[in-house]
Write an enzyme that holds these catalytic residues in place. Structure first.
Site, short mmCIF file in Angstrom:
data_model
loop_
_atom_site.label_atom_id
_atom_site.label_comp_id
_atom_site.label_asym_id
_atom_site.label_seq_id
_atom_site.Cartn_x
_atom_site.Cartn_y
_atom_site.Cartn_z
N ASP A 8 7.07 7.84 -9.22
CA ASP A 8 6.69 6.62 -8.51
C ASP A 8 5.86 5.78 -9.50
OD1 ASP A 8 4.20 7.77 -8.60
OD2 ASP A 8 3.82 7.67 -6.44
N HIS A 9 5.24 4.70 -8.99
CA HIS A 9 4.44 3.84 -9.87
C HIS A 9 3.28 4.61 -10.50
CE1 HIS A 9 2.86 3.87 -5.81
NE2 HIS A 9 1.68 3.56 -6.29
N CYS A 65 4.10 11.85 -10.18
CA CYS A 65 3.41 10.83 -9.39
C CYS A 65 1.95 10.88 -9.81
CB CYS A 65 3.63 11.01 -7.90
SG CYS A 65 2.98 12.52 -7.17
N GLY A 66 1.06 10.25 -9.05
CA GLY A 66 -0.34 10.23 -9.46
C GLY A 66 -0.93 11.62 -9.56
N THR A 67 -0.67 12.41 -8.53
CA THR A 67 -1.21 13.78 -8.48
C THR A 67 -0.16 14.84 -8.75
OG1 THR A 67 -0.69 13.88 -6.14
CG2 THR A 67 -2.91 13.12 -6.72
N ILE A 69 1.40 15.99 -6.34
CA ILE A 69 1.41 16.73 -5.07
C ILE A 69 2.46 16.18 -4.10
CG2 ILE A 69 0.05 17.39 -3.03
CD1 ILE A 69 -2.45 17.26 -4.89
N GLY A 70 2.47 14.86 -3.92
CA GLY A 70 3.45 14.27 -3.01
C GLY A 70 4.87 14.59 -3.44
N MET A 71 5.11 14.50 -4.74
CA MET A 71 6.44 14.81 -5.26
C MET A 71 6.82 16.25 -4.97
SD MET A 71 8.02 12.27 -6.59
CE MET A 71 7.97 10.77 -7.59
N HIS A 98 8.98 33.71 -13.34
CA HIS A 98 8.85 34.42 -12.05
C HIS A 98 9.57 33.74 -10.90
CE1 HIS A 98 4.89 36.67 -13.28
NE2 HIS A 98 5.78 36.64 -14.26
N HIS A 134 11.56 39.71 -9.05
CA HIS A 134 11.40 38.25 -8.95
C HIS A 134 12.59 37.63 -8.22
CE1 HIS A 134 7.78 38.35 -11.18
NE2 HIS A 134 8.33 38.73 -12.32
C1 RB5 Z 1 0.29 6.69 -5.17
O1 RB5 Z 1 -0.86 5.93 -5.08
C2 RB5 Z 1 -0.02 8.16 -5.02
O2 RB5 Z 1 -0.36 8.45 -3.72
C3 RB5 Z 1 1.15 8.98 -5.47
O3 RB5 Z 1 1.42 8.68 -6.80
C4 RB5 Z 1 0.98 10.48 -5.42
O4 RB5 Z 1 -0.20 10.89 -6.06
C5 RB5 Z 1 1.16 11.12 -4.11
O5 RB5 Z 1 1.05 12.34 -3.96
#
Ligand code: RB5
Length: 143
Positions: A8-9, A65-67, A69-71, A98, A134
């Site tokens: 993402d951005h 993505c930023g973290t 985590i969302g991905m 694994h 595994h």
């Molecule tokens: C975008 O601001 C941010 O929420 C996204 O990149 C990501 O970190 C979501 O998990």
């Protein structure tokens, strides 16, 4: 190896750096976007990359993505996907050996760019161990 990549951005700059690394390395890459820093929705990109891997059109996927985590949450909703969010090279190696992870997730706001490239390098070059314990555990995930 055929690689599907997307961000993402919040992960756009690292995607471009990783694309350069993959092109120099001679990988067969398909870029699912995003194609600018304009705000967009990570689940859309995550699902496109994950579906490409799940369908066998790509061997592995990389999502940023930023973290990260969302991905990883979104990619892991797709059957057959084992997406691993990594912030260190030890985990990148271990998740290939694994978990036979087929998607790597990275957080651009969480780790430095050189570390991100090291993680990609280790993750792409590490094979699944193939050990029975595994494989048995991986099979349990799909049950
Ligand atoms: C975008 O601001 C941010 O929420 C996204 O990149 C990501 O970190 C979501 O998990």
């Amino acid at each position: 190896m055929r690689i599907a990549i997307g961000s993402d951005h919040g992960g756009y700059e690292y995607k471009q750096e990783i694309l350069n690394y993959l092109n120099v390395g001679g990988y067969d890459v398909k870029d699912f976007g995003t194609y600018s820093k304009e705000s967009c929705d990570y689940p859309v990109i995550a699902k496109s990359v994950a579906k490409s891997v799940a369908a066998g059109e790509s061997d592995r996927g990389i999502l940023i993505c930023g973290t990260g985590i969302g991905m990883s949450i979104a990619a892991n909703k797709i059957k057959g996907i084992r997406a691993a969010l990594c912030s260190d090279t030890f985990s990148a190696r271990a998740t290939r050996e694994h978990n036979n992870s087929n998607v790597l997730c990275l957080g651009q706001r969480a780790i430095g760019d050189k570390l991100a490239l090291d993680i990609v390098d280790v993750w792409l070059k590490t094979e699944f161990s193939g050990e029975a314990r595994h494989q048995r555990r991986i099979d349990m995930i799909e049950e």
